[in-house]
Design a protein around this motif. Structure first.
Motif, mmCIF file in Angstrom:
data_model
loop_
_atom_site.group_PDB
_atom_site.id
_atom_site.type_symbol
_atom_site.label_atom_id
_atom_site.label_comp_id
_atom_site.label_asym_id
_atom_site.label_seq_id
_atom_site.Cartn_x
_atom_site.Cartn_y
_atom_site.Cartn_z
ATOM 1 N N GLY A 53 48.766 38.298 50.856
ATOM 2 C CA GLY A 53 48.765 37.014 50.691
ATOM 3 C C GLY A 53 48.160 36.852 49.063
ATOM 4 N N ALA A 54 47.837 37.618 48.398
ATOM 5 C CA ALA A 54 47.188 37.753 47.067
ATOM 6 C C ALA A 54 48.598 37.916 46.039
ATOM 7 C CB ALA A 54 46.369 38.767 46.749
ATOM 8 N N ALA A 55 49.821 38.098 46.461
ATOM 9 C CA ALA A 55 50.849 38.301 45.681
ATOM 10 C C ALA A 55 51.187 36.819 45.042
ATOM 11 C CB ALA A 55 52.045 39.010 46.327
ATOM 12 N N GLY A 56 51.442 36.805 43.770
ATOM 13 C CA GLY A 56 51.922 35.561 42.912
ATOM 14 C C GLY A 56 50.720 34.604 42.815
ATOM 15 N N GLN A 57 49.574 34.821 43.168
ATOM 16 C CA GLN A 57 48.411 33.937 42.937
ATOM 17 C C GLN A 57 47.870 33.751 41.612
ATOM 18 O OE1 GLN A 57 48.442 31.752 45.300
ATOM 19 N NE2 GLN A 57 48.858 32.797 47.267
ATOM 20 N N PRO A 58 47.322 32.761 41.372
ATOM 21 C CA PRO A 58 46.681 32.760 39.793
ATOM 22 C C PRO A 58 45.495 33.139 39.911
ATOM 23 C CG PRO A 58 46.749 30.672 41.018
ATOM 24 C CD PRO A 58 47.254 31.220 41.909
ATOM 25 N N HIS A 59 45.389 34.633 39.921
ATOM 26 C CA HIS A 59 43.986 35.216 39.958
ATOM 27 C C HIS A 59 43.165 34.949 38.545
ATOM 28 C CE1 HIS A 59 45.066 37.116 43.710
ATOM 29 N NE2 HIS A 59 46.322 37.324 43.297
ATOM 30 N N ALA A 60 41.988 34.652 38.628
ATOM 31 C CA ALA A 60 41.359 34.194 37.217
ATOM 32 C C ALA A 60 40.070 35.287 37.090
ATOM 33 C CB ALA A 60 40.720 32.924 37.530
ATOM 34 N N VAL A 61 40.248 35.796 35.924
ATOM 35 C CA VAL A 61 39.150 36.565 35.345
ATOM 36 C C VAL A 61 38.414 35.625 34.199
ATOM 37 C CG1 VAL A 61 38.339 38.776 34.337
ATOM 38 C CG2 VAL A 61 40.234 38.755 35.840
ATOM 39 N N LEU A 62 37.185 35.517 34.770
ATOM 40 C CA LEU A 62 36.259 34.284 33.819
ATOM 41 C C LEU A 62 35.566 34.963 32.618
ATOM 42 C CD1 LEU A 62 35.059 31.960 36.561
ATOM 43 C CD2 LEU A 62 37.307 31.627 35.511
ATOM 44 N N ALA A 63 35.935 34.618 31.459
ATOM 45 C CA ALA A 63 35.393 35.189 30.220
ATOM 46 C C ALA A 63 33.764 34.826 30.249
ATOM 47 C CB ALA A 63 36.080 34.844 28.938
ATOM 48 N N GLY A 64 32.964 35.647 29.769
ATOM 49 C CA GLY A 64 31.536 34.973 29.713
ATOM 50 C C GLY A 64 30.824 34.742 30.905
ATOM 51 N N ALA A 65 31.467 35.447 32.260
ATOM 52 C CA ALA A 65 31.017 35.308 33.408
ATOM 53 C C ALA A 65 30.641 36.917 33.878
ATOM 54 C CB ALA A 65 31.475 34.610 34.560
ATOM 55 N N HIS A 66 28.954 37.058 34.566
ATOM 56 C CA HIS A 66 28.842 38.308 34.800
ATOM 57 C C HIS A 66 28.903 38.315 36.478
ATOM 58 C CE1 HIS A 66 26.513 42.060 34.765
ATOM 59 N NE2 HIS A 66 25.993 41.865 33.389
ATOM 60 N N HIS A 67 27.961 39.167 36.918
ATOM 61 C CA HIS A 67 28.240 39.084 38.430
ATOM 62 C C HIS A 67 28.019 37.852 39.345
ATOM 63 C CE1 HIS A 67 28.498 41.412 42.157
ATOM 64 N NE2 HIS A 67 27.720 40.660 42.677
ATOM 65 N N PHE A 68 26.890 37.206 38.827
ATOM 66 C CA PHE A 68 26.693 35.904 39.423
ATOM 67 C C PHE A 68 27.343 34.820 38.827
ATOM 68 C CE2 PHE A 68 23.256 38.673 40.554
ATOM 69 C CZ PHE A 68 23.223 38.507 42.206
ATOM 70 N N LEU A 69 28.602 34.978 38.799
ATOM 71 C CA LEU A 69 29.455 33.851 38.083
ATOM 72 C C LEU A 69 29.207 32.395 38.508
ATOM 73 C CD1 LEU A 69 33.342 34.531 39.264
ATOM 74 C CD2 LEU A 69 31.342 35.123 40.703
ATOM 75 N N GLN A 70 28.569 32.331 39.649
ATOM 76 C CA GLN A 70 28.379 30.998 39.925
ATOM 77 C C GLN A 70 27.228 30.183 39.207
ATOM 78 O OE1 GLN A 70 28.383 33.641 41.963
ATOM 79 N NE2 GLN A 70 29.039 33.001 43.964
ATOM 80 N N GLU A 71 26.485 31.153 38.507
ATOM 81 C CA GLU A 71 25.500 30.661 37.711
ATOM 82 C C GLU A 71 25.856 30.467 36.243
ATOM 83 O OE1 GLU A 71 22.445 29.579 37.927
ATOM 84 O OE2 GLU A 71 21.824 30.415 39.856
ATOM 85 N N ASP A 72 27.052 31.376 35.772
ATOM 86 C CA ASP A 72 27.354 31.466 34.609
ATOM 87 C C ASP A 72 28.512 30.439 34.295
ATOM 88 O OD1 ASP A 72 25.783 33.719 33.636
ATOM 89 O OD2 ASP A 72 27.374 35.012 34.502
ATOM 90 N N LYS A 73 29.510 30.253 35.292
ATOM 91 C CA LYS A 73 30.610 29.244 35.153
ATOM 92 C C LYS A 73 30.928 28.484 36.430
ATOM 93 C CE LYS A 73 32.031 31.071 31.116
ATOM 94 N NZ LYS A 73 32.168 30.303 29.802
ATOM 95 N N PRO A 74 29.784 27.868 36.784
ATOM 96 C CA PRO A 74 30.057 26.983 38.320
ATOM 97 C C PRO A 74 31.145 25.999 38.274
ATOM 98 C CG PRO A 74 28.251 26.179 37.074
ATOM 99 C CD PRO A 74 28.506 27.563 36.207
ATOM 100 N N HIS A 75 31.486 25.317 37.164
ATOM 101 C CA HIS A 75 32.446 24.275 37.039
ATOM 102 C C HIS A 75 33.940 24.901 37.040
ATOM 103 C CE1 HIS A 75 29.501 21.523 36.494
ATOM 104 N NE2 HIS A 75 29.020 22.025 35.529
#
Length: 356
Positions: free
Chosen positions: A319-341
Motif C-alpha cells: 500500500g506504500a507503493a507510489g505514495q507521496p512519502h515526505a521527509v521533512l527538512a528541519g524535523a528531528h524525531h519529534f517532528l510534531q514539535e518541529d513541523k506540526p503544520h
C-alpha cells in the motif's frame, strides 16, 4: 559487548525507546529484581489533575475509558483520550483519525496537529498509552510488557471506542504497537501514516547511532535518578521549546514511581531473533507484506535513528507503493514539535488523495 551484556544493561534502567523502534516482551525479572505481589502488584497510580492545569495550547476536553489491568482480577486502568470533532460551520468529512504517540510523550505531542485536521472536517482521537500522559500508571513495572500494551490498546480502540474505517497516524512506539494493530485488524483501517517508526523483528542490526544515544542515556539516567522526560523531548527536536512546554511533558510524572512505563520500554527492545515477541512480529509482517491499505511515511530528515530513511516500511508494504512519502527538512524525531503544520497538511492531503 555480548547480547547478554546488552540485555543486562537494559534491564531495570531508563528508556529512550524512541531511538530503537522495536519491542519484545520480557516475561520474567532479571536477577536481583524484586517483583511485588498481591495488592502492591495491582496498585495503580493516577497523576493528580492539578499537574495538567494551564498547559499551553492544550484546550481539549478530557475523555476517559477503562480497560482491564490484565492481572487476572477485575482490576481496571483508566485511559485518557482526546476526541475532537468538527463543529458548524465546518462540514464533517466522515473521516476518523487515530493519533498514537510514542515514548516518552503523550497526546500533548499532537496539540498543534489536531486543530488543522479538525478544521479540515476530520474527527481526531488521540490516546494516552497506559503509563503515559493522563492515563493511569500501574505501579508494578513488570506489568509493562509489549503484549500487555497491545492488549490495552486493542481493548481501548476496538472494544471501548469501537473505531472503524480509521486513518491511523502513528509515531515512534505508537507505530511499533500500531503496525501490529493494523496487521491483526486490517479491516478496521482505511489508511496509515507512519512517522519515524518501524517494526523490527530482532534479526536486524540496531542502528549504530541510535544505539549510541540509547546506551549513553541509559547509563546517564541510571546514575541520575529520576529521569527528566522533557530532556528526552528537547534533545530530539530541532526547535527550542518553551519552558512551559517542557513542563507539560514532565507533568504526567510527579516522581519516579510514575515513570515505570517510560523506563520499561527500554527492556522491550528485541536484540535477537530468539526474543519473546519475534514470532508476533513475524506474523505481523506476513500480513503487512501483502497489505494494500494506503500507507504513507512522513519522516524527519534529522531523525537520529532513521535519518529520514523509511524504506524498511515503504519498500515492503504494498500500500506504500507510489505514495507521496515526505521527509521533512528541519524535523528531528519529534517532528510534531518541529513541523506540526506540515505534518497536518500531509495527513489531510493523503486522506483526500485516497478517498474512494
Amino acid at each position: 559487548m555480548t547480547e547478554l551484556d546488552r540485555r543486562r544493561l537494559l534491564t531495570g534502567t531508563a528508556a529512550l525507546a524512541a531511538g530503537t523502534l522495536a519491542v519484545t516482551a520480557i516475561p520474567q525479572a532479571a536477577a536481583g529484581d524484586h517483583v511485588p505481589a498481591g495488592a502492591a502488584a495491582r496498585k495503580v497510580l493516577r497523576t493528580p489533575e492539578r499537574r495538567f492545569a494551564g498547559l499551553p495550547d492544550y484546550p481539549f476536553e478530557p475523555h476517559y475509558l477503562r480497560v482491564r489491568l490484565g492481572d487476572g482480577s477485575r482490576s481496571t486502568v483508566r485511559v485518557h483520550y482526546v476526541d475532537e470533532r468538527p463543529a458548524w460551520p465546518v462540514r464533517p468529512s466522515g473521516e476518523t483519525i487515530l493519533l498514537l504517540h510514542g515514548n516518552p510523550s503523550w497526546s500533548y505531542l499532537y496539540r498543534h496537529v489536531i486543530p488543522p485536521l479538525v478544521a479540515a472536517g476530520h474527527r481526531c482521537v488521540a490516546l494516552d498509552l497506559v503509563g503515559m500522559g493522563k492515563s493511569d500508571k500501574p505501579a508494578d513495572r513488570f506489568r509493562y510488557t509489549y503484549q500487555q500494551h497491545m492488549d490495552w490498546l486493542t481493548e481501548a480502540v476496538f472494544e471501548r471506542l469501537d473505531l472503524r474505517d480509521v486513518t491511523m497516524v502513528c509515531h515512534d512506539w505508537g507505530g511499533t504497537l500500531g503496525l501490529r494493530l493494523l496487521a491483526e485488524h486490517p479491516h478496521r483501517f482505511r489508511r496509515v501514516v507512519a512517522m519515524n517508526t518501524g517494526l523490527k523483528t530482532g534479526r536486524e542490526d540496531l542502528p549504530a547511532e541510535g544505539w549510541k544515544h540509547l546506551a549513553t542515556w541509559l547509563q546517564f539516567t541510571q546514575r541520575t535518578n529520576p529521569l527528566t522526560v522533557s530532556d528526552v523531548v528537547a534533545g530530539f527536536t530541532t526547535s527550542t521549546l518553551d519552558p512551559a512546554v517542557l513542563a507539560a511533558y514532565d507533568a504526567p510524572f510527579p516522581d519516579d514511581r510514575y515513570q515505570h512505563g517510560v523506563r520499561r520500554f527500554a527492556v522491550l527492545i528485541p536484540l535477537t531473533a530468539d526474543d519473546e515477541a519475534t514470532p508476533a512480529f513475524d506474523a505481523a509482517w506476513e500480513v503487512l507484506a501483502t497489505l494494500d491499505v494506503p500507507f504513507l511515511c512522513v519522516f524527519g530528515a534529522d531523525d537520529h535513528v532513521t535519518g529520514g530513511r523509511h524504506g524498511a516500511l515503504s519498500d515492503h508494504i504494498p500500500g506504500a507503493a507510489g505514495q507521496p512519502h515526505a521527509v521533512l527538512a528541519g524535523a528531528h524525531h519529534f517532528l510534531q514539535e518541529d513541523k506540526p503544520h506540515e505534518v497536518a497538511a500531509a495527513i489531510d492531503d493523503f486522506i483526500r488523495r485516497t478517498r474512494v
